[in-house]
Scaffold this motif. Structure first.
Motif, mmCIF file in Angstrom:
data_model
loop_
_atom_site.group_PDB
_atom_site.id
_atom_site.type_symbol
_atom_site.label_atom_id
_atom_site.label_comp_id
_atom_site.label_asym_id
_atom_site.label_seq_id
_atom_site.Cartn_x
_atom_site.Cartn_y
_atom_site.Cartn_z
ATOM 1 N N MET A 110 -4.640 7.720 4.415
ATOM 2 C CA MET A 110 -5.874 7.526 3.659
ATOM 3 C C MET A 110 -5.937 8.540 2.511
ATOM 4 S SD MET A 110 -7.390 4.993 5.064
ATOM 5 C CE MET A 110 -9.016 5.104 4.334
ATOM 6 N N TYR A 111 -6.672 8.162 1.472
ATOM 7 C CA TYR A 111 -6.847 9.084 0.362
ATOM 8 C C TYR A 111 -8.254 8.949 -0.187
ATOM 9 C CZ TYR A 111 -6.547 5.517 -3.335
ATOM 10 O OH TYR A 111 -6.788 4.460 -4.175
ATOM 11 N N ASP A 112 -8.685 9.972 -0.887
ATOM 12 C CA ASP A 112 -10.015 9.992 -1.483
ATOM 13 C C ASP A 112 -9.896 9.541 -2.931
ATOM 14 O OD1 ASP A 112 -12.487 10.482 -2.530
ATOM 15 O OD2 ASP A 112 -12.620 12.551 -1.826
ATOM 16 N N PRO A 113 -10.350 8.330 -3.266
ATOM 17 C CA PRO A 113 -10.207 7.847 -4.646
ATOM 18 C C PRO A 113 -11.014 8.646 -5.659
ATOM 19 C CG PRO A 113 -11.590 6.365 -3.362
ATOM 20 C CD PRO A 113 -11.013 7.356 -2.385
ATOM 21 N N HIS A 114 -11.931 9.484 -5.189
ATOM 22 C CA HIS A 114 -12.701 10.316 -6.116
ATOM 23 C C HIS A 114 -11.896 11.520 -6.597
ATOM 24 C CE1 HIS A 114 -16.283 7.966 -5.319
ATOM 25 N NE2 HIS A 114 -16.111 8.142 -4.030
ATOM 26 N N THR A 115 -10.943 11.983 -5.781
ATOM 27 C CA THR A 115 -10.183 13.177 -6.132
ATOM 28 C C THR A 115 -8.686 12.913 -6.297
ATOM 29 O OG1 THR A 115 -9.888 13.773 -3.796
ATOM 30 C CG2 THR A 115 -11.826 14.667 -4.937
ATOM 31 N N GLU A 116 -8.233 11.731 -5.879
ATOM 32 C CA GLU A 116 -6.803 11.419 -5.921
ATOM 33 C C GLU A 116 -6.570 10.026 -6.484
ATOM 34 O OE1 GLU A 116 -5.318 13.846 -1.939
ATOM 35 O OE2 GLU A 116 -5.992 11.770 -1.744
ATOM 36 N N THR A 117 -5.356 9.813 -6.971
ATOM 37 C CA THR A 117 -4.914 8.467 -7.350
ATOM 38 C C THR A 117 -3.729 8.093 -6.465
ATOM 39 O OG1 THR A 117 -3.350 9.243 -9.030
ATOM 40 C CG2 THR A 117 -5.620 8.804 -9.746
ATOM 41 N N LEU A 118 -3.565 6.803 -6.248
ATOM 42 C CA LEU A 118 -2.411 6.286 -5.521
ATOM 43 C C LEU A 118 -1.637 5.408 -6.494
ATOM 44 C CD1 LEU A 118 -0.713 5.908 -3.000
ATOM 45 C CD2 LEU A 118 -2.274 4.073 -2.293
ATOM 46 N N ASP A 119 -0.489 5.916 -6.942
ATOM 47 C CA ASP A 119 0.286 5.250 -7.973
ATOM 48 C C ASP A 119 1.496 4.551 -7.370
ATOM 49 O OD1 ASP A 119 -1.244 6.249 -10.317
ATOM 50 O OD2 ASP A 119 -0.586 8.177 -9.535
ATOM 51 N N GLN A 120 1.751 3.336 -7.840
ATOM 52 C CA GLN A 120 2.905 2.558 -7.410
ATOM 53 C C GLN A 120 4.012 2.706 -8.445
ATOM 54 O OE1 GLN A 120 2.883 0.304 -4.500
ATOM 55 N NE2 GLN A 120 5.103 0.328 -4.821
ATOM 56 N N LEU A 121 5.180 3.156 -8.005
ATOM 57 C CA LEU A 121 6.318 3.316 -8.906
ATOM 58 C C LEU A 121 7.219 2.094 -8.808
ATOM 59 C CD1 LEU A 121 5.281 6.282 -8.398
ATOM 60 C CD2 LEU A 121 7.633 6.998 -8.800
ATOM 61 N N ARG A 122 7.827 1.744 -9.935
ATOM 62 C CA ARG A 122 8.791 0.653 -9.922
ATOM 63 C C ARG A 122 10.088 1.068 -9.255
ATOM 64 N NH1 ARG A 122 6.286 0.021 -15.059
ATOM 65 N NH2 ARG A 122 5.272 -2.000 -15.310
ATOM 66 N N ILE A 123 10.399 2.340 -9.293
ATOM 67 C CA ILE A 123 11.629 2.836 -8.676
ATOM 68 C C ILE A 123 11.454 2.867 -7.164
ATOM 69 C CG2 ILE A 123 13.198 4.808 -8.483
ATOM 70 C CD1 ILE A 123 12.392 5.548 -11.348
ATOM 71 N N GLY A 124 12.205 2.059 -6.488
ATOM 72 C CA GLY A 124 12.179 2.050 -5.036
ATOM 73 C C GLY A 124 10.876 1.607 -4.411
ATOM 74 N N ASN A 125 9.971 1.018 -5.213
ATOM 75 C CA ASN A 125 8.650 0.632 -4.714
ATOM 76 C C ASN A 125 7.933 1.807 -4.046
ATOM 77 O OD1 ASN A 125 8.740 -2.139 -5.506
ATOM 78 N ND2 ASN A 125 10.132 -2.539 -3.798
ATOM 79 N N LEU A 126 8.184 2.989 -4.572
ATOM 80 C CA LEU A 126 7.560 4.185 -4.012
ATOM 81 C C LEU A 126 6.070 4.219 -4.338
ATOM 82 C CD1 LEU A 126 10.297 6.723 -5.127
ATOM 83 C CD2 LEU A 126 9.841 6.045 -2.757
ATOM 84 N N ARG A 127 5.321 4.856 -3.452
ATOM 85 C CA ARG A 127 3.907 5.127 -3.701
ATOM 86 C C ARG A 127 3.718 6.639 -3.729
ATOM 87 N NH1 ARG A 127 0.995 2.005 0.979
ATOM 88 N NH2 ARG A 127 2.907 2.658 2.063
#
Length: 246
Positions: free
Chosen positions: A1-18
Motif C-alpha cells: 500500500m502507498y499514500d497517494p498524498h505523499t507518494e507516487t506509484l510509477d509504472q516503468l516500461r522497462i521490465g514492467n517495473l513499478r
C-alpha cells in the motif's frame, strides 16, 4: 500500500517495473536508465549500487541483467525503506538486498572485493556550486554533502574485486576529477560515452566504465544523442527508455 498524498506509484516500461517515489523529495531521472543500459553484468555476477535512492538502479539491473545478486546501499533511512518496499512490490527479494549505511563505512558492511560489478549515479556537484535543492533529501542526492568524489572511488576500490568493473554517470565538467579519483584508487577508466540532448549540443552527462587494476587505455565510444532534430527521442533513446514499444 502507498499514500497517494505523499507518494507516487510509477509504472516503468522497462521490465514492467513499478516504483514508489516521494511526491516531494528525491525522485529518479533518466540518468538511472542511461546508466543501467550502459553497464554490463555477466550471469551469476554480484553487483552493488552505491546511493540507491528509492532503489531504481537495483530494480533496472534486475530487469536488464542476469546478475545473481544485487545490493543497493543507501544512506538515508526514508529512501532505504522506500527502496525495500519497491523490491517487495516487484517481488525481487530473491535477487535484491537493500542495505542502509554510509559508503564511507563500507569496510564495516562488506568484505573487501566482495562484488564483481559496481555502479553509481552519485552526487554531481560540490558544495557551493550550482543551485542546491531546498529539501535535504534532494540536496544529499545532488550535492557532495554526505560524501565527496574521493569517498565514492575509495569505496568502489574496496568493494570491487581485482579485475572487477565499476560504472558511473557524471558531469562532463568534472570528468578530469573523476578520472584522477578513479586512477588514484587503482580503478582504470576503460570506456567513456558522452550523452548529448541533440547533435549540436555539448555533452550534458558522461558514462564511464572503469576496471580495477587494469592497464591504461580507454575507448571513447560514439556519443549518445537523446533527441533528433525534430525534438523527439532518437531511435537509441527510444530503445533505452522503451518508448513507442521499442
Amino acid at each position: 500500500m502507498y499514500d497517494p498524498h505523499t507518494e507516487t506509484l510509477d509504472q516503468l516500461r522497462i521490465g514492467n517495473l513499478r516504483c514508489l517515489q516521494p511526491r516531494k523529495g528525491y525522485r529518479f531521472s533518466v540518468d538511472a536508465m542511461l546508466l543501467a543500459d550502459f553497464l554490463r553484468v555477466e550471469r551469476d555476477e554480484r553487483l552493488i549500487d552505491l546511493g540507491s535512492g528509492s532503489g531504481i538502479l537495483p530494480l533496472l539491473c534486475a530487469a536488464l541483467t542476469a546478475a545473481r545478486e544485487i545490493v543497493g546501499l543507501e544512506l538515508q533511512e526514508r529512501l532505504a525503506q522506500l527502496a525495500q518496499r519497491n523490491v517487495e512490490l516487484n517481488e525481487l527479494t530473491a535477487r535484491i538486498r537493500i542495505v542502509q549505511g554510509d559508503l564511507k563505512q563500507v569496510s564495516h558492511l562488506f568484505r573487501a572485493g566482495e562484488f564483481d560489478v559496481l555502479c553509481s549515479n552519485p552526487p554531481y556537484r560540490k558544495i557551493g556550486s550550482g543551485r542546491r535543492n531546498p529539501g535535504t533529501e534532494q540536496a544529499i542526492a545532488r550535492h557532495e554533502i554526505a560524501c565527496a568524489l574521493n569517498d565514492l572511488t575509495a569505496a568502489a576500490k574496496y568493494l570491487v574485486k581485482p579485475g572487477g568493473k565499476a560504472f558511473f554517470i557524471y558531469l562532463p565538467e568534472r570528468l578530469s576529477e573523476l578520472c584522477v579519483a578513479l586512477t588514484s584508487h587503482r580503478l582504470e577508466p576503460k570506456a567513456m560515452r558522452c550523452v548529448h540532448s541533440h547533435a549540436a549540443a555539448p555533452a550534458s552527462l558522461v558514462l564511464i566504465e572503469a576496471r580495477r587494476d587494469a592497464a591504461p587505455g580507454m575507448d571513447v565510444l560514439p556519443p549518445l544523442f537523446l533527441y533528433d532534430e525534430e525534438n523527439i527521442y532518437s531511435e537509441e533513446a527510444k530503445r533505452i527508455l522503451r518508448e513507442n514499444g521499442c
